[in-house]
Design an enzyme around this catalytic site. Structure first.
Site, PDB file in Angstrom:
ATOM      1  N   SER A   1      -3.016 -12.070   9.444  1.00  0.00           N
ATOM      2  CA  SER A   1      -1.706 -12.515   8.938  1.00  0.00           C
ATOM      3  C   SER A   1      -0.822 -12.801  10.147  1.00  0.00           C
ATOM      4  CB  SER A   1      -1.096 -11.373   8.122  1.00  0.00           C
ATOM      5  OG  SER A   1       0.277 -11.601   7.870  1.00  0.00           O
TER       6      SER A   1
ATOM      7  N   TYR B   1       0.972  -2.504   6.351  1.00  0.00           N
ATOM      8  CA  TYR B   1       0.407  -3.862   6.383  1.00  0.00           C
ATOM      9  C   TYR B   1       0.373  -4.386   7.817  1.00  0.00           C
ATOM     10  CZ  TYR B   1      -0.347  -8.702   4.745  1.00  0.00           C
ATOM     11  OH  TYR B   1      -0.851  -9.961   4.505  1.00  0.00           O
TER      12      TYR B   1
END
Ligand code: NAD
Length: 261
Positions: free
Chosen positions: A143, A156
């Site tokens: 990401s 995350y």
């Protein structure tokens, strides 16, 4: 290019980016192993639809990527079903948003397990198969949050930074072999994972949907456009192509300029 004769395993691929990757690799002729933790008739129907549409072989294998043994057995079952395992895409992921001091421990553990540790387990199981075959491509879906941080996304961001680190180590350990390992770092892609964040954000800021998308979600994405699942699939295909043979241990940002800021 063609991926005919290859088998790709994509974790977390009954939805969103994983499904987009599966569709693109199937379009290029790869056989496909779809995965998620559910085992519903519609999961298997998805594999049948892909097989029919792209004239490839496709199966769905249920396996919970929060469980290390299940990750390893997904790889074994994929090999058993298809006869080879050439492309491993570690895509399964979940999100939870809260300040560090309020972050539920079970959410932290789940995010680290699904978004990071699963890739360790599948890679460990896949490498001996790829070595025996003499070819392998590992693509980890990290990401923009594998390269930069945002508040309230501790687990995350930690998991995605960890995944980028794991990608580099995998690349170094296979550097002299015909195996590559790379990470793709998407910015925002409009999938169920992102869609789920919109209603709460609308409530929190008293904004309509379009304003939330432009001013909150895409605030740091200079293009002001979502990346698409097909574009991420195309990038995976590129990393499996002959042109990418010497590309290993790196990150490919697909973020409309986010990490250029
Ligand atoms: P999504 O929710 O549509 O898909 C996630 C997939 O993972 C689903 O198929 C889900 O069933 C599967 N999954 C969840 N828990 C699982 C488990 N325990 N075992 C097996 N499978 C499991 O989300 P998405 O947006 O398509 O996300 C896919 C990946 O892309 C994730 O790793 C996410 O972090 C990453 N990503 C997404 C975006 C974005 O904007 N959508 C941006 C950057 C990175």
């Amino acid at each position: 290019m063609t991926l005919a004769g290859k088998t790709a395993v994509i974790t977390g691929s009954n939805s969103g980016i994983g499904l987009g990757i599966a569709e693109e690799l199937a379009r290029l002729g790869s056989d496909i192993v779809l995965n998620s933790f559910t085992d519903n008739p519609e999961d298997h129907a998805l594999a049948e639809r892909i097989a029919e549409e792209h004239k490839v072989r496709a199966v769905y294998v249920a396996a919970d990527m929060s469980n290390g043994d299940a990750c390893r057995s997904l790889v074994a079952k994929a090999r058993e079903a298809m006869g080879s395992l050439d492309i491993l895409v570690n895509n399964a992921g979940i999100q939870f948003v809260a300040g560090i001091d309020e972050f539920p421990v079970e959410k932290w553990n789940a995010i680290i397990a699904i978004n990071l540790s699963s890739a360790f387990h599948t890679t460990a199981a896949a490498l001996p198969l790829m070595r025996a075959q003499g070819w392998g491509r590992i693509v980890n879906i990290a990401s923009a949050h594998g390269l930069t941080a945002s508040p309230f996304k501790s687990a995350y961001v930690a998991a995605k930074h960890g995944l980028v680190g794991l990608t580099k180590v995998t690349a170094l350990e296979t550097a002299e072999e015909p195996i590559t390992a790379n990470a793709i770092c998407p910015g925002y892609v409009l999938t169920p994972l992102v869609e789920a964040q919109i209603p709460d954000t609308m409530k929190k800021y008293g904004m309509d949907r379009e304003t939330v998308i432009r001013e909150v979600l895409l605030e740091r994405q200079p293009s002001k456009q979502f990346a698409t699942t097909a574009q991420i699939g195309g990038c995976v295909a590129f990393l499996c192509s002959a042109a990418a043979e010497q590309i290993t241990g790196t990150t490919l940002s697909v973020d409309g300029g986010w990490t250029a800021l």
